[in-house]
Design a protein around this motif. Structure first.
Motif, PDB file in Angstrom:
ATOM      1  N   GLN A   2       3.664   5.591  -5.652  1.00 57.37           N
ATOM      2  CA  GLN A   2       3.467   5.607  -7.105  1.00 57.37           C
ATOM      3  C   GLN A   2       2.375   6.602  -7.493  1.00 57.37           C
ATOM      4  OE1 GLN A   2       2.684   1.496  -8.068  1.00 57.37           O
ATOM      5  NE2 GLN A   2       4.850   0.991  -8.344  1.00 57.37           N
ATOM      6  N   LEU A   3       1.297   6.631  -6.715  1.00 52.65           N
ATOM      7  CA  LEU A   3       0.218   7.583  -6.998  1.00 52.65           C
ATOM      8  C   LEU A   3       0.695   9.019  -6.832  1.00 52.65           C
ATOM      9  CD1 LEU A   3      -2.890   5.853  -5.386  1.00 52.65           C
ATOM     10  CD2 LEU A   3      -2.476   6.284  -7.818  1.00 52.65           C
ATOM     11  N   ARG A  10       3.910   1.492  -1.164  1.00 51.37           N
ATOM     12  CA  ARG A  10       4.510   1.613  -2.517  1.00 51.37           C
ATOM     13  C   ARG A  10       3.500   2.204  -3.502  1.00 51.37           C
ATOM     14  NH1 ARG A  10       6.824  -3.398  -1.256  1.00 51.37           N
ATOM     15  NH2 ARG A  10       5.196  -4.479  -2.422  1.00 51.37           N
ATOM     16  N   GLN A  11       2.272   1.721  -3.427  1.00 49.06           N
ATOM     17  CA  GLN A  11       1.243   2.230  -4.332  1.00 49.06           C
ATOM     18  C   GLN A  11       0.954   3.702  -4.057  1.00 49.06           C
ATOM     19  OE1 GLN A  11      -2.119  -0.408  -4.143  1.00 49.06           O
ATOM     20  NE2 GLN A  11      -1.239  -1.807  -5.660  1.00 49.06           N
ATOM     21  N   CYS A  31       0.834  -1.207   0.000  1.00 45.79           N
ATOM     22  CA  CYS A  31       0.000   0.000   0.000  1.00 45.79           C
ATOM     23  C   CYS A  31       0.869   1.257   0.000  1.00 45.79           C
ATOM     24  CB  CYS A  31      -0.932  -0.002   1.221  1.00 45.79           C
ATOM     25  SG  CYS A  31      -2.317  -1.138   1.057  1.00 45.79           S
TER      26      CYS A  31
END
Length: 116
Positions: free
Chosen positions: A16-17, A12-13, A10
């Protein structure tokens, strides 16, 4: 352990977002600058065209007129390039013929000298 892995994924995401959001902001800024540059260029073209045309024709220059003139100039340029290509081919052909004639003259002169 599974919960930790899920939290890391989560995180990492989320990073990325955030990166995607930053890139989107940069792209939007670039698009805005490009739009401003285009408008500025369009204004400069219209001013440049109108300064020469308004005095001559007495009418205002429209965007449509500029586009038509650009299209006309582009077509004329294309025709000129085509004509240049044809003339170059014709010149190449004439040069080739000239070389053949020159060789024939040389051979004739050589034969004539041998006969003398």
């Amino acid at each position: 352990q599974a919960e930790e892995e899920l939290q890391e994924a989560c995180a990492r995401q989320a990073l990325q977002l955030q990166e995607m959001g930053r890139r989107e902001s940069l792209l939007r800024a670039d698009v805005g600058r490009a739009r401003e540059q285009l408008e500025s260029f369009k204004s400069q073209v219209l001013r440049a065209c109108s300064s020469g045309v308004v005095g001559a024709a007495g009418t205002a220059v429209t965007e449509q007129w500029v586009l038509e003139k650009v299209k006309q100039i582009s077509e004329e340029s294309q025709q000129s390039h085509q004509r240049e290509k044809c003339l170059q081919e014709e010149l190449d052909s004439l040069l080739s013929k000239e070389k053949k004639v020159s060789k024939s003259v040389e051979m004739f002169n050589k034969s004539l000298q041998e006969l003398q």
